[in-house]
Design an enzyme around this catalytic site. Structure first.
Site, PDB file in Angstrom:
ATOM      1  N   THR A 126      24.832  54.406  74.442  1.00 37.76           N
ATOM      2  CA  THR A 126      25.702  54.887  74.203  1.00 37.76           C
ATOM      3  C   THR A 126      26.198  55.332  76.154  1.00 37.76           C
ATOM      4  OG1 THR A 126      24.375  56.736  74.318  1.00 37.76           O
ATOM      5  CG2 THR A 126      25.194  57.361  75.920  1.00 37.76           C
ATOM      6  N   VAL A 164      20.976  66.515  67.593  1.00 42.85           N
ATOM      7  CA  VAL A 164      21.831  66.813  68.890  1.00 42.85           C
ATOM      8  C   VAL A 164      20.611  66.306  70.053  1.00 42.85           C
ATOM      9  CG1 VAL A 164      23.084  67.633  70.093  1.00 42.85           C
ATOM     10  CG2 VAL A 164      23.022  68.452  68.375  1.00 42.85           C
ATOM     11  N   GLY A 224      17.060  60.507  73.603  1.00 42.36           N
ATOM     12  CA  GLY A 224      17.163  61.298  73.413  1.00 42.36           C
ATOM     13  C   GLY A 224      16.126  62.386  74.048  1.00 42.36           C
ATOM     14  N   GLY A 271      19.559  56.376  76.116  1.00 41.46           N
ATOM     15  CA  GLY A 271      17.727  56.238  75.136  1.00 41.46           C
ATOM     16  C   GLY A 271      17.711  57.555  74.717  1.00 41.46           C
TER      17      GLY A 271
END
Ligand code: ASP
Length: 328
Positions: A190, A219, A244, A242
């Site tokens: 990310t 999400v 989430g 990492g």
């Protein structure tokens, strides 16, 4: 006048007389120190999670040409969204367990405006859609079909985000369907980015395809303001990469900015952020999280759970990949 600006201006007009003196009197000594130190010495800088040279170079180009931090962020992270070989961001991102690539992104500017898209399919540049949500709607977040529809209305084209490589790996994964992220490799590229421009203003962005083979609709932290990203132009900014779920539980990026507000350096604040997460996960050492932060003076920091994380800085002084210290 755009609706967002109208709302902002009318709120400011009614609240201004009351809140302005209050804000001044509420500023702590530390906040005053942070603001005044920047008035003298403004050195633009961009930092991002991982060793994303091309993205940071693009953002630096915008900053060094006098562009603002928000443009630098959007242009910078788009480089990774467009890189089909990066399998955790934008085109080429690994799909969910049903084979669908769903993208999350958010962006935040110096005035605390923010926009985000969640679990959006078929659109190659979620960071730009997030910016449109921020600038052209009265909302902060659009999710799923609504986000996709909004993107089409704004002129974004339908794009197939699933590359042959990601499809091949997903079909292979389906043979066992075991959900076990591989630390530092499978899921964690990310891009979170923070920038300071020539005016000393800070902006940030974060964009991802999320955890590979996640449940449909999942999400993580990356598009959640306060979790995957937070900017306070008085203090600094922070962003995360990492697992989430763990970042959301501690509202990680907001926490780090608040720790800087209380006087911690970006490095100390990132370390404290990781320690809070580890305190909630006693005995666990099988996941990765990396935080990076910047303060108003342009000082930076980064910290992670597992060795292997790094963050890149790009400024007048040159560019460097900074290997991060780790908790373990
Ligand atoms: N933070 C992202 C998420 O949980 C994944 C990552 O950074 O690797 O969706």
């Amino acid at each position: 006048m755009k609706r967002r600006n109208f709302l902002k201006n009318s709120t400011a007009a009614t609240a201004g007389m009351l809140s302005a003196p209050l804000m001044i009197s509420c500023k702590t000594e530390n906040e005053k120190k942070i603001s005044s130190s920047n008035e003298k010495n403004i050195n633009p800088i961009v930092i991002c999670t991982w060793n994303f040279f091309n993205a940071s170079a693009k953002a630096w180009k915008v900053l060094s040409n006098g562009g603002d931090a928000l443009d630098a962020i959007e242009q910078g992270v788009k480089v990774e969204e467009d890189d089909a070989s990066n399998q955790t961001v934008g085109t080429g991102g690994r799909p969910d367990r049903d084979g669908k690539v769903t993208l999350d992104a958010c962006i935040m500017d110096k005035d605390g405006n923010c926009g985000a898209v969640l679990a959006m399919q078929n659109i190659a540049n979620p960071i730009s859609v997030a910016r449109k949500v921020m600038e052209d709607t009265p909302h902060v977040m659009l999710a799923g079909k609504g986000a996709e529809q909004f993107a089409y209305e704004k002129g974004f084209k339908k794009t197939d985000l699933l590359t042959e490589q990601s499809k091949k790996e997903w079909l292979e994964w389906k043979k066992t369907s075991q959900y076990k992220p591989i630390i530092n490799i499978e899921n964690h590229d990310t891009i979170g980015m923070l920038a300071i421009d020539k005016n000393g203003d800070i902006a940030g962005g974060c964009t991802t395809s999320g955890m590979a083979y996640k449940m449909a609709g999942r999400v993580g932290d990356s598009p959640i303001i306060g979790a995957g990203l937070f900017v306070d132009n008085e203090v600094g900014g922070a962003t995360a990469t990492g697992v989430g779920e763990e970042v959301v539980r501690t509202v990680g990026s907001f926490l780090i900015v608040e720790l800087m507000r209380q006087g911690k350096s970006p490095q100390e604040a990132c370390e404290e952020g990781v320690k809070r997460i580890m305190a909630k996960n006693e005995g666990r050492n099988d996941f990765q999280i990396g935080f990076i932060a910047i303060n108003k003076k342009g000082e930076t920091g980064g910290y992670c759970i597992q060795p292997g994380f790094s963050y890149r800085t790009y400024s007048e002084e040159g560019h460097i990949n900074n290997p991060s210290q780790s908790f373990l």
